[in-house]
Write an enzyme that holds these catalytic residues in place. Structure first.
Site, PDB file in Angstrom:
ATOM      1  N   HIS A   1      -9.119   6.274 -11.958  1.00  0.00           N
ATOM      2  CA  HIS A   1      -8.743   5.587 -11.050  1.00  0.00           C
ATOM      3  C   HIS A   1      -9.200   4.934 -10.476  1.00  0.00           C
ATOM      4  O   HIS A   1     -10.679   4.263 -10.659  1.00  0.00           O
ATOM      5  CB  HIS A   1      -9.197   7.259  -9.779  1.00  0.00           C
ATOM      6  CG  HIS A   1      -8.821   6.423  -8.434  1.00  0.00           C
ATOM      7  ND1 HIS A   1      -9.607   5.925  -7.637  1.00  0.00           N
ATOM      8  CD2 HIS A   1      -7.694   7.748  -7.597  1.00  0.00           C
ATOM      9  CE1 HIS A   1      -8.776   6.120  -6.435  1.00  0.00           C
ATOM     10  NE2 HIS A   1      -7.329   6.848  -6.354  1.00  0.00           N
TER      11      HIS A   1
ATOM     12  N   GLU B   1      -0.956   2.855  -9.308  1.00  0.00           N
ATOM     13  CA  GLU B   1      -1.771   2.657  -8.331  1.00  0.00           C
ATOM     14  C   GLU B   1      -2.097   1.129  -8.241  1.00  0.00           C
ATOM     15  O   GLU B   1      -3.326   0.975  -8.436  1.00  0.00           O
ATOM     16  CB  GLU B   1      -2.622   4.297  -7.974  1.00  0.00           C
ATOM     17  CG  GLU B   1      -2.215   5.067  -7.770  1.00  0.00           C
ATOM     18  CD  GLU B   1      -3.539   6.031  -7.121  1.00  0.00           C
ATOM     19  OE1 GLU B   1      -3.613   6.364  -6.293  1.00  0.00           O
ATOM     20  OE2 GLU B   1      -4.445   5.767  -7.776  1.00  0.00           O
TER      21      GLU B   1
END
Ligand code: PGA
Length: 256
Positions: free
Chosen positions: A96, A168
Site C-alpha cells: 500500500h 491505486e
C-alpha cells in the site's frame, strides 16, 4: 460473469464500539448482496480475530493490511504470516502506498512479502500506482512496469494467478479526488497487456481493482467498467451503511 471483489481497508481506524455497530448492521443486511460479490474486510491487526468470529459464517473474508517478512523470531512489534493464517486471514494487502511512504517499503521488500503470502497459500492484494508528480511527468506506465517487473523477476510468469492487483493512484487516495473511470480503464488495460507479454496466463484470471476516494456515489461509474474487477475502499468503508451501498451498487450492475 466474474464476481467483483469489494475490500474495506480500515487502516488505523475504528474501535470495539464502532466495530460492534458495523458488524450488527452488516449481519442484518449483507446476505442478499453476496451472490455477485466477494467481500473482504481488512481491519487493524488487533481486531482481526474479533471480526473473523462474526463474519466467517456470513461468507465474508478476512484481510490483513500488512505482514512482516519474517515468519517468526526476535522481531518486536511485528505480525507473521503464520499468525495471520492461524486466525483465519485469507487475503493480505501488500505494498500500500502508505506503507511505501511512511515505512519506507520498496519494490524489493514488497516482492518478498508478496512471495511469502503466496507461498503460505494466502492471496496477496498488491497495491501499485503513481504519485501526482509521476503522473504529471508522464511516468505512470514506467512506475507501474517497475512495480510489476520485480514481482515477475522473483516469481515468474504465474505470479499474478491467485493474486489481486489494486491500482491505486496515490493522488486519489484520501483526497476526495477519485481518478476518472476512463483513465482507470486505460491503466487497467495497460496492466493486462503488460502482464500478457510476460505470461501465458488466461487474462480472465488477472484481477485488477481500483482504489482511491471511492464512495457510494461514484462506485457505479467504476464498477460498470468491465476491466475494473472491484474496489479497494478506504474511508467510505468505515461507515457500514455506505459500504453496503457500494456492495449493493455492484450487485445491481452484475445482476442486470
Ligand atoms: P480512500 O483509501 O478510499 O480513503 O481514498 C483507499 C485506499 O487507500 O485503499
Amino acid at each position: 460473469m466474474k464476481k467483483k471483489i469489494i475490500i474495506a481497508n480500515w487502516k488505523l481506524n475504528s474501535n470495539i464500539k464502532n466495530i460492534s455497530i458495523f458488524l450488527k448492521n452488516l449481519q442484518l443486511n449483507i446476505s442478499s448482496y453476496l451472490k455477485y460479490n466477494t467481500v473482504i474486510i481488512a481491519p487493524p491487526t488487533i481486531y482481526l480475530e474479533r471480526i473473523y468470529k462474526k463474519i466467517n459464517n456470513l461468507n465474508i473474508f478476512l484481510g490483513a493490511q500488512d505482514v512482516d517478512i519474517h515468519k517468526q523470531g526476535a522481531f518486536t512489534g511485528e505480525t507473521s504470516i503464520l499468525m495471520l493464517k492461524d486466525i483465519g486471514v485469507k487475503y493480505v494487502i501488500v505494498g500500500h502506498s502508505e506503507r511505501r511512504l511512511f515505512h519506507n517499503e520498496n519494490n524489493k521488500l514488497i516482492a518478498k512479502k508478496f512471495g511469502l503470502i503466496k507461498n503460505s497459500y494466502l492471496i496477496p492484494i498488491l497495491c501499485i500506482g503513481e504519485s501526482e508528480d509521476e503522473k504529471r511527468n508522464n511516468k505512470t506506465e514506467e512506475i507501474i512496469k517497475n512495480q510489476l517487473d520485480i514481482i515477475f523477476e522473483f516469481f515468474g510468469e504465474k505470479a499474478f494467478v491467485n493474486s489481486i492487483i489494486a491500482y491505486e493512484p496515490i493522488w486519489a487516495i484520501g483526497t476526495g479526488l477519485s481518478a476518472d473511470p476512463e483513465y482507470v480503464e486505460s491503466i487497467h488495460q495497460f496492466i493486462k497487456d503488460y502482464i500478457n507479454q510476460y505470461s501465458s496466463n488466461n487474462l480472465e484470471e488477472i484481477i485488477i481493482q481500483y482504489g482511491g476516494s471511492i464512495n457510494a456515489k461514484n462506485a457505479k461509474s467504476f464498477l460498470e467498467k468491465s476491466s475494473i474487477d472491484g474496489l479497494l475502499v478506504g474511508s467510505a468503508s468505515l461507515d457500514c451503511k455506505e459500504f453496503l451501498e457500494i456492495i449493493k451498487v455492484s450487485n445491481e450492475i452484475l445482476c442486470k
